[in-house]
Design an enzyme around this catalytic site. Sequence first.
Site, short mmCIF file in Angstrom:
data_model
loop_
_atom_site.label_atom_id
_atom_site.label_comp_id
_atom_site.label_asym_id
_atom_site.label_seq_id
_atom_site.Cartn_x
_atom_site.Cartn_y
_atom_site.Cartn_z
N ARG A 231 0.85 -1.19 0.00
CA ARG A 231 0.00 0.00 0.00
C ARG A 231 0.88 1.24 0.00
O ARG A 231 1.93 1.25 0.68
CB ARG A 231 -0.90 0.02 1.24
N GLU A 260 -3.95 7.48 -4.96
CA GLU A 260 -4.16 6.86 -6.27
C GLU A 260 -5.55 7.27 -6.80
O GLU A 260 -6.47 7.38 -5.99
CB GLU A 260 -4.12 5.33 -6.13
N HIS A 278 -1.13 0.26 -9.87
CA HIS A 278 -1.75 -0.70 -8.95
C HIS A 278 -2.28 -1.92 -9.70
O HIS A 278 -3.47 -2.23 -9.69
CB HIS A 278 -2.89 -0.02 -8.16
#
Length: 312
Positions: A231, A260, A278
């Site tokens: 993360r 993000e 991601h």
Amino acid sequence: MTKPDLLMMGAYPDRDMEALSSAYRLHKRWEFGPEELSASARPLIRAIATRGDLGVDTQTLEILPHLEIIACYGVGVDAIDLDTARRRGVRVTNTPDVLNGDVADLAIGLALAAMRRIPAGDAHVRSGDWAKGNLALTPRLHGKKLGIAGLGRIGSTVARRFSGFDMDIGYYGRSPHKDVPHRFFDDLTALAAWADLLVLTLPGGAATQKIVGKEVLQALGPEGYLVNVSRGTTVDEEALLQALEARTIAGAGLDVFWNEPRIDPRFARLDNVVLQPHLGSATTETRRAMGQLVRDNLAAHFAGLPLLTPVI
Ligand code: 8YV
């Protein structure tokens, strides 16, 4: 039997949307804000389907009096208010294990791309600059020291993947794991000082927020590389940007960030970082398995059967 009412916090792939709409009456959050969930619909919602990047906030939990279960499309539940869910007796499930392999594969890809400068090599060929000369030599990956922060399901898979690279492996965690041949470090800065490559596979959340900061990056050093497939919140991003800009560390491969998808534009200006949007679990096979696990957990709940992958 009437279909249970399911609130979806974000869209899933078509395959899952079709299957869910045949079994549940869907309320799609992206078609309205939480406060607009009609007063009449709120008491009907018995389940939520969310994603690791979206979670479920406290406000949404508080307006759903008859919520029974939250199913997360993802292993990371750091974006779900678990304390409120637990207090309300709401069950929570996630999708562990099915994505370990893909996230570990990407960690390998990011390490090789950052250390062997694969994107720069690709650009050097495409631009025609190769005819003018070769790129500078890079450090090798194999035979170096690998530090893994968080030797959980994904971290253990990362260790297995990298063991094919003849690397010494050390890991950081709350406590040593039994029957693990790797060296345990109870101090992340000490692991970073020992490692040539530091891979982050920690869970997100308050306990690990900014656990990689200035001190850890300085310990990793000017020949050290960082890979993050966990993360963005596990890293102090300002410290990381300064370390990359000042070459306090040699480089990084990053799949996760703060804010993000609108990440800090300074990353794009750096040539010693490889950036991914991601994509850790973003393969057709894994996303299909994740969708199936979400549906199986919801079906088990409404059939009164044990959940397959409960978090709480
Ligand atoms: C996301 C992830 O869930 O599993 C996790 O925790 O972060 C990812 O797999 C996925 O990006 C879907 O949102």
